[in-house]
Structure formats: structure tokens, C-alpha cells
Design an enzyme around this catalytic site. Structure first.
Site, PDB file in Angstrom:
ATOM      1  N   VAL A   7      84.033 -17.875  21.895  1.00 33.40           N
ATOM      2  CA  VAL A   7      82.684 -18.383  21.836  1.00 33.40           C
ATOM      3  C   VAL A   7      83.128 -17.026  20.419  1.00 33.40           C
ATOM      4  O   VAL A   7      82.965 -17.317  18.894  1.00 33.40           O
ATOM      5  CB  VAL A   7      82.426 -16.999  22.669  1.00 33.40           C
ATOM      6  CG1 VAL A   7      81.145 -15.996  21.975  1.00 33.40           C
ATOM      7  CG2 VAL A   7      81.579 -17.502  23.365  1.00 33.40           C
ATOM      8  N   LYS A 201      70.093 -14.118  29.063  1.00 32.10           N
ATOM      9  CA  LYS A 201      70.946 -14.909  29.014  1.00 32.10           C
ATOM     10  C   LYS A 201      71.090 -15.948  30.040  1.00 32.10           C
ATOM     11  O   LYS A 201      71.344 -16.957  30.688  1.00 32.10           O
ATOM     12  CB  LYS A 201      72.374 -14.810  28.231  1.00 32.10           C
ATOM     13  CG  LYS A 201      73.838 -15.766  28.330  1.00 32.10           C
ATOM     14  CD  LYS A 201      73.157 -16.526  27.623  1.00 32.10           C
ATOM     15  CE  LYS A 201      74.664 -17.367  28.057  1.00 32.10           C
ATOM     16  NZ  LYS A 201      74.466 -18.217  27.161  1.00 32.10           N
ATOM     17  N   GLY A 254      78.598 -29.329  34.522  1.00 33.88           N
ATOM     18  CA  GLY A 254      80.157 -28.128  34.862  1.00 33.88           C
ATOM     19  C   GLY A 254      80.164 -27.538  33.674  1.00 33.88           C
ATOM     20  O   GLY A 254      78.811 -27.089  33.360  1.00 33.88           O
ATOM     21  N   CYS A 257      79.580 -22.733  31.607  1.00 31.50           N
ATOM     22  CA  CYS A 257      78.465 -21.703  31.472  1.00 31.50           C
ATOM     23  C   CYS A 257      77.391 -22.028  33.108  1.00 31.50           C
ATOM     24  O   CYS A 257      77.638 -20.902  34.007  1.00 31.50           O
ATOM     25  CB  CYS A 257      77.890 -21.956  30.340  1.00 31.50           C
ATOM     26  SG  CYS A 257      79.069 -20.943  28.767  1.00 31.50           S
ATOM     27  N   LYS A 260      79.168 -21.172  37.148  1.00 30.42           N
ATOM     28  CA  LYS A 260      79.188 -19.373  36.661  1.00 30.42           C
ATOM     29  C   LYS A 260      77.745 -18.528  36.432  1.00 30.42           C
ATOM     30  O   LYS A 260      77.925 -18.066  36.943  1.00 30.42           O
ATOM     31  CB  LYS A 260      80.446 -18.849  35.747  1.00 30.42           C
ATOM     32  CG  LYS A 260      80.532 -17.408  34.983  1.00 30.42           C
ATOM     33  CD  LYS A 260      81.013 -18.386  34.011  1.00 30.42           C
ATOM     34  CE  LYS A 260      81.111 -17.763  32.816  1.00 30.42           C
ATOM     35  NZ  LYS A 260      79.996 -16.629  32.112  1.00 30.42           N
ATOM     36  N   LYS A 317      81.931 -32.791  29.473  1.00 33.38           N
ATOM     37  CA  LYS A 317      80.541 -33.483  28.498  1.00 33.38           C
ATOM     38  C   LYS A 317      81.420 -33.872  27.325  1.00 33.38           C
ATOM     39  O   LYS A 317      83.142 -32.760  27.600  1.00 33.38           O
ATOM     40  CB  LYS A 317      80.041 -32.228  28.557  1.00 33.38           C
ATOM     41  CG  LYS A 317      79.867 -31.216  27.261  1.00 33.38           C
ATOM     42  CD  LYS A 317      79.344 -30.235  26.383  1.00 33.38           C
ATOM     43  CE  LYS A 317      79.641 -29.325  25.584  1.00 33.38           C
ATOM     44  NZ  LYS A 317      78.429 -28.426  25.027  1.00 33.38           N
TER      45      LYS A 317
HETATM   46  P1  NAD Z   1      87.327 -17.854  26.876  1.00 33.89           P
HETATM   47  O1  NAD Z   1      88.343 -17.048  28.048  1.00 33.89           O
HETATM   48  O2  NAD Z   1      87.816 -18.926  25.925  1.00 33.89           O
HETATM   49  O3  NAD Z   1      87.926 -16.152  25.542  1.00 33.89           O
HETATM   50  C1  NAD Z   1      88.125 -15.087  26.224  1.00 33.89           C
HETATM   51  C2  NAD Z   1      89.521 -14.291  25.275  1.00 33.89           C
HETATM   52  O4  NAD Z   1      88.977 -13.354  25.026  1.00 33.89           O
HETATM   53  C3  NAD Z   1      90.754 -14.997  25.416  1.00 33.89           C
HETATM   54  O5  NAD Z   1      91.362 -15.621  23.763  1.00 33.89           O
HETATM   55  C4  NAD Z   1      91.574 -13.815  25.801  1.00 33.89           C
HETATM   56  O6  NAD Z   1      93.139 -13.454  25.690  1.00 33.89           O
HETATM   57  C5  NAD Z   1      90.890 -12.495  24.980  1.00 33.89           C
HETATM   58  N1  NAD Z   1      90.773 -11.213  25.797  1.00 33.89           N
HETATM   59  C6  NAD Z   1      90.671 -10.441  27.371  1.00 33.89           C
HETATM   60  N2  NAD Z   1      91.192  -9.956  26.911  1.00 33.89           N
HETATM   61  C7  NAD Z   1      91.648  -8.942  25.636  1.00 33.89           C
HETATM   62  C8  NAD Z   1      91.416  -7.380  25.296  1.00 33.89           C
HETATM   63  N3  NAD Z   1      91.556  -7.060  26.020  1.00 33.89           N
HETATM   64  N4  NAD Z   1      91.756  -7.466  23.486  1.00 33.89           N
HETATM   65  C9  NAD Z   1      91.446  -8.541  23.295  1.00 33.89           C
HETATM   66  N5  NAD Z   1      91.574 -10.018  23.610  1.00 33.89           N
HETATM   67  C10 NAD Z   1      91.093 -10.203  25.323  1.00 33.89           C
HETATM   68  O7  NAD Z   1      86.155 -16.740  26.967  1.00 33.89           O
HETATM   69  P2  NAD Z   1      84.806 -18.565  26.342  1.00 33.89           P
HETATM   70  O8  NAD Z   1      84.256 -19.507  26.503  1.00 33.89           O
HETATM   71  O9  NAD Z   1      84.381 -17.423  24.999  1.00 33.89           O
HETATM   72  O10 NAD Z   1      83.549 -16.943  26.795  1.00 33.89           O
HETATM   73  C11 NAD Z   1      83.503 -15.079  26.412  1.00 33.89           C
HETATM   74  C12 NAD Z   1      82.059 -14.553  26.618  1.00 33.89           C
HETATM   75  O11 NAD Z   1      80.900 -15.792  26.677  1.00 33.89           O
HETATM   76  C13 NAD Z   1      82.033 -15.109  28.182  1.00 33.89           C
HETATM   77  O12 NAD Z   1      81.350 -14.147  28.554  1.00 33.89           O
HETATM   78  C14 NAD Z   1      81.279 -16.679  28.666  1.00 33.89           C
HETATM   79  O13 NAD Z   1      80.244 -16.729  29.494  1.00 33.89           O
HETATM   80  C15 NAD Z   1      80.852 -16.527  27.142  1.00 33.89           C
HETATM   81  N6  NAD Z   1      79.708 -17.410  26.596  1.00 33.89           N
HETATM   82  C16 NAD Z   1      80.489 -18.854  26.632  1.00 33.89           C
HETATM   83  C17 NAD Z   1      79.626 -20.038  25.846  1.00 33.89           C
HETATM   84  C18 NAD Z   1      80.993 -21.246  25.846  1.00 33.89           C
HETATM   85  O14 NAD Z   1      80.230 -22.471  25.941  1.00 33.89           O
HETATM   86  N7  NAD Z   1      82.453 -21.168  25.930  1.00 33.89           N
HETATM   87  C19 NAD Z   1      78.670 -20.073  25.283  1.00 33.89           C
HETATM   88  C20 NAD Z   1      78.096 -18.517  25.523  1.00 33.89           C
HETATM   89  C21 NAD Z   1      78.434 -17.870  26.216  1.00 33.89           C
END
Ligand code: NAD
Length: 427
Positions: A7, A201, A254, A257, A260, A317
Site C-alpha cells: 500500500v 473499510k 484468499g 485482506c 484477515k 489470484k
Molecule cells: P506490507 O506488509 O506489504 O507492508 C508493510 C511495510 O511496513 C513493510 O515494508 C514493513 O517493513 C514496513 N514497516 C513496518 N514497521 C515499520 C516502521 N516502524 N517504520 C517504517 N516501516 C515499517 O503491508 P501492506 O499490504 O502494504 O498493508 C498495509 C496496510 O494496508 C494493512 O493494514 C493492510 O490491511 C492495508 N491494505 C492492504 C491492501 C493490499 O492489497 N495489500 C489493500 C488495502 C489495504
């Protein structure tokens, strides 16, 4: 942008592309070093090109220096992970840690920074973050909730052409600034309070999961009663109140998102004394649906031990290498218990599955995995699987039996070629 995962990286890069100056921060040094050289760290079509363009024009920067980024930024997005905790709730340790780091480093008391929560967080998290920051920082700041709806695989399109943007904040100035950030995107902005934004959300993702589980149950009924799910879905979807999307029956949902977020919403309901029965049912139906191909194969062929199954598709997917909560993992688990030999193939997700199941056989093409197989399981509907040469496959498989977990094939055509074909709710 604190957190440069799926994200954070997509949002940061796209915000830079629409004209803002963005510093993407992560604790993962390797990730930041790679991104700084213009190498994309996730599989997302088109993203690398936009990263390079904005690195070059200096609107996008990658760094591990949170302190400097916080000091220099007017708006600070939190986009770190909120993974599932053991009890099903969202684990907020990363979000809270970032809030503490922000509080320590804000520095200039007069700026009135906006802290935007982009991560998916439970109802009331904005208030918690506000509290954490205000304990250490006595200046003015505002917390806005701005949940993300992008889909992996079409993330850039989703950012540039969103169905809606949700902005939850109690402050007028924060609302104005957030609106200005997204000014270039032509879509409706829903302005609301933080709690409603947070709930939008979870409620949206759970609703979509419910829709999938509902159509899967109807497909299973089709299998029993002789109706055809594709026609049922088409007939239902033409009703504008229902809509066509997410009415595609298959072997379960799966990803990082839906599973969870459904669990987290059930947990939130419990916390507030409100049982969410429909969310629970969606989850229960999905758990069973993930292994429906195994059940169908057993029903048709009896004992599966010593059979060889070609597993086409491992990602949750198409167009992603993400295997989190993928149906393929549950299928592999069940097949291994039953003593089945698995020949797996996925265009890009192989390496991720190898880390969990190093001992199953992986192949470089669908045809190689189908060679001498007794059964084919289609688990992920990658485009390349839609274009397979079934005359060729008829010759290379030991037994021509297909279980199509995504209803992508025309059963009549395959049967005419000599295959035994089983879809989901397709007779
Ligand atoms: P991700 O695991 O891909 O990325 C999270 C990043 O945060 C990692 O790179 C990690 O190293 C970094 N991080 C952790 N602690 C940190 C800190 N203290 N300082 C700086 N960086 C730090 O997660 P994601 O898939 O990007 O999801 C992020 C959020 O967005 C979640 O809440 C998720 O539910 C939501 N979300 C995800 C999607 C999706 O399709 N992946 C879609 C909508 C919403």
C-alpha cells in the site's frame, strides 16, 4: 509515507505521480536500497516505470530516515501492516510504534501536521493514535482516517480511478488538506468521522467476502440440484441492486485482506457486544470452499493416494505472487495428508510456496506439470491457463480429468475432447 509495502509503495508512488513530493520510509534497508535504484520490490504491473519516472524528477524519495521525513513533511501517512493476531484481532503494534516515532520526531510545534492512517485499523484506532502522540507531543496535530481500497494486480488503476475516497476527520483544516491532496482524482469523496471511516473499510471487505461465499453456496446447491451457476449469476447480476461483480463462483477467496479483515470485524463486533453472524458464516463457508476440489475429486475417484495431481495456479489470484491465505495452500495441505503426488506450476508465485512446501514438485510450465498427471486442478485463473491447448493436454495427461476451481473452461468443449470435466456449480 511510513511503511513502503504494497500500500505504501503504490500510494506513495502514485501521489508523487499526481504532483506531490513524497518520502517513502521503511525499516527494511534492503527494500529501500532496491527502490532507490528504481527496482520495484513487489509484483505490480506498470509500477516500476512510475517509480523510475518520479525518482528521476525528484518527486519521490526512498529512505530509512523516519526522523528527517517526519520533520520535513506536512502530511504523514501511516501505511504499515496490521496483520492478524492469534485471537483474530488486528495486531496494531506496528501502527503504534510508528505513532510513537512520529511523536518523538515532529519537532516544530507550530506546523499543525496531519497524521493520516492508511492502514486498515479497528474502530477507535484514530483516537488511540491521537492519545499516543499527544502524550509526547504538545503541539497541534490532526489525525485523519483514509482507508485504502486498492487491489493487488490493478493497484495503479485503482489509485488513479478510485470508486470513492474516504476521509474521516473531525478537523475542518485537515479535511481541506486531504481533499486538496486528492484533487486530481475524479471521484466522490466521502467525508465522515474517523470511526465511520475505519468501519467503512472493514464493512466493505466483509460485504465482498459475504458476496463471494453466498455465490459459492449457491454454486454448491447447483451441483446438487442440476442448475448452472454461470446462468444463475448472470441472471442475478443484471439486477442493478445486486450488481455483476463478485458473483463468480470458485474454490474460495484468499489474499492478505479479505480473510484477515473478516476475522478482525468479527472480533470488533465481539468487543462491542454485537455478534456478526453473517461475517462468521462467510468465513465458515470459505474455509470449506477452499478444499472443494479435493472433495469433488474424492467423490469422483475415491481414494486419491498414489494419484498425481497437476496444480495450476498457486497465487491467491492472478497477476500477483501473493500467496497469503491462498486456496492452493489449503489444497496442498489436504493432498499431502492423502498421499497425493503434487506437480505444481504458477507463472510467478512458485518461490513463495516453495518456502512453505519445499518438497512438492514445481515445474516451469503448465504442460510440464500436466505431463503424466491423473488429474488437473485449476486453482488460479491466470490468463495463460485460459489459452491452454487441450488437444495437446489430452495426449500428455495419464488420465484426462479436470477439476476447474474457477469455472474458466467450457465443460462441453472439454468433454467433446474426451476429458472428464468438473466445475463448481457447472453441470
Ligand atoms: P506490507 O506488509 O506489504 O507492508 C508493510 C511495510 O511496513 C513493510 O515494508 C514493513 O517493513 C514496513 N514497516 C513496518 N514497521 C515499520 C516502521 N516502524 N517504520 C517504517 N516501516 C515499517 O503491508 P501492506 O499490504 O502494504 O498493508 C498495509 C496496510 O494496508 C494493512 O493494514 C493492510 O490491511 C492495508 N491494505 C492492504 C491492501 C493490499 O492489497 N495489500 C489493500 C488495502 C489495504
Amino acid at each position: 509515507m511510513i511503511g513502503t509495502g504494497y500500500v505504501g509503495l503504490v500510494t506513495g508512488t502514485c501521489l508523487a505521480d499526481i504532483g506531490h513530493r513524497i518520502i517513502c520510509i521503511d525499516i527494511d534497508k534492503e527494500k529501500i536500497a532496491k527502490l532507490g535504484k528504481g527496482k520495484c520490490t513487489i509484483y505490480e504491473p506498470g509500477l516500476e516505470k512510475i517509480i523510475r519516472k518520479n525518482l528521476k524528477n525528484k518527486r519521490l524519495l526512498f529512505s530509512t530516515d523516519l526522523e528527517k521525513a517526519v520533520k520535513e513533511s506536512e502530511v504523514i501517512f501511516i501505511a504499515v501492516g496490521t496483520p492478524q493476531d492469534k485471537d483474530g484481532s488486528a495486531d496494531l503494534q506496528y501502527v503504534k510504534k510508528v505513532a510513537e516515532d512520529i511523536a518523538k520526531n515532529i519537532g516544530n510545534k507550530d506546523k499543525g501536521r496531519i497524521i493520516v492512517i492508511k492502514s486498515t485499523v479497528p474502530i477507535g484506532t484514530s483516537d488511540e493514535i491521537e492519545k499516543i502522540i499527544s502524550e509526547k507531543y504538545k503541539g497541534t496535530f490532526f489525525v485523519a482516517s483514509n482507508p485504502e481500497f486498492l487491489r493487488e494486480g490493478t493497484a495503479i488503476y485503482d489509485f488513479m480511478r478510485p470508486d470513492r475516497i474516504i476521509i474521516g476527520t473531525k478537523d475542518k483544516k485537515a479535511k481541506e488538506i486531504m481533499n486538496a491532496i486528492y484533487k486530481k482524482l475524479k471521484c466522490e469523496i466521502v467525508s465522515t468521522d474517523n470511526k465511520s471511516a475505519e468501519l467503512i473499510k472493514y464493512a466493505s471487505n466483509t460485504f465482498l467476502a459475504v458476496k463471494i461465499s453466498f455465490i459459492n453456496e449457491i454454486a454448491n446447491l447447483c451441483d446438487q440440484c442440476g442448475a448452472t451457476i454461470k446462468d444463475v449469476s448472470a441472471g442475478m447480476g443484471l439486477d442493478k441492486r445486486i450488481g455483476k461483480q463478485f458473483l463468480h463462483a470458485g474454490c474460495g477467496y484468499g489474499g492478505s485482506c479479505f480473510p484477515k479483515d473478516v476475522k478482525a470485524l468479527i472480533y470488533i463486533g465481539k468487543k462491542f457486544g454485537q455478534e456478526l453472524k453473517i461475517a462468521k458464516a462467510a468465513e465458515e463457508v470459505n474455509e470449506k470452499q477452499k478444499i472443494i476440489l479435493v472433495e469433488k475429486a474424492e467423490k469422483e475417484l475415491g481414494n486419491l493416494s498414489n494419484k498425481t495431481i497437476a496444480l495450476l495456479g498457486l497465487a491467491f489470484k492472478p497477476n500477483t505472487d501473493d500467496i497469503r491465505e491462498a486456496s492452493s495452500l489449503e489444497i496442498i495441505k489436504q493432498l499431502l495428508i492423502k498421499g497425493v503426488k503434487i506437480k505444481a506450476y504458477d507463472p510467478i508465485a512458485e518461490e513463495n510456496v516453495k518456502k512453505i512446501y519445499p518438497k512438492i514438485e514445481f515445474y516451469n510450465s503448465a504442460y510440464e506439470s500436466l505431463k503424466n498427471a491423473d488429474i488437473m486442478f485449476l486453482v488460479t485463473e491466470w490468463d495463460e491457463f485460459k489459452k491452454l491447448d487441450f488437444k495437446k493436454i489430452r495426449k500428455i495427461m495419464k488420465n484426462p480429468i479436470i477439476f476447474d476451481g474457477r469455472n474458466v473452461y467450457d465443460g462441453k468443449k472439454l468433454r467433446a475432447l474426451g476429458f472428464k470435466y468438473f466445475g463448481i456449480g457447472v453441470n
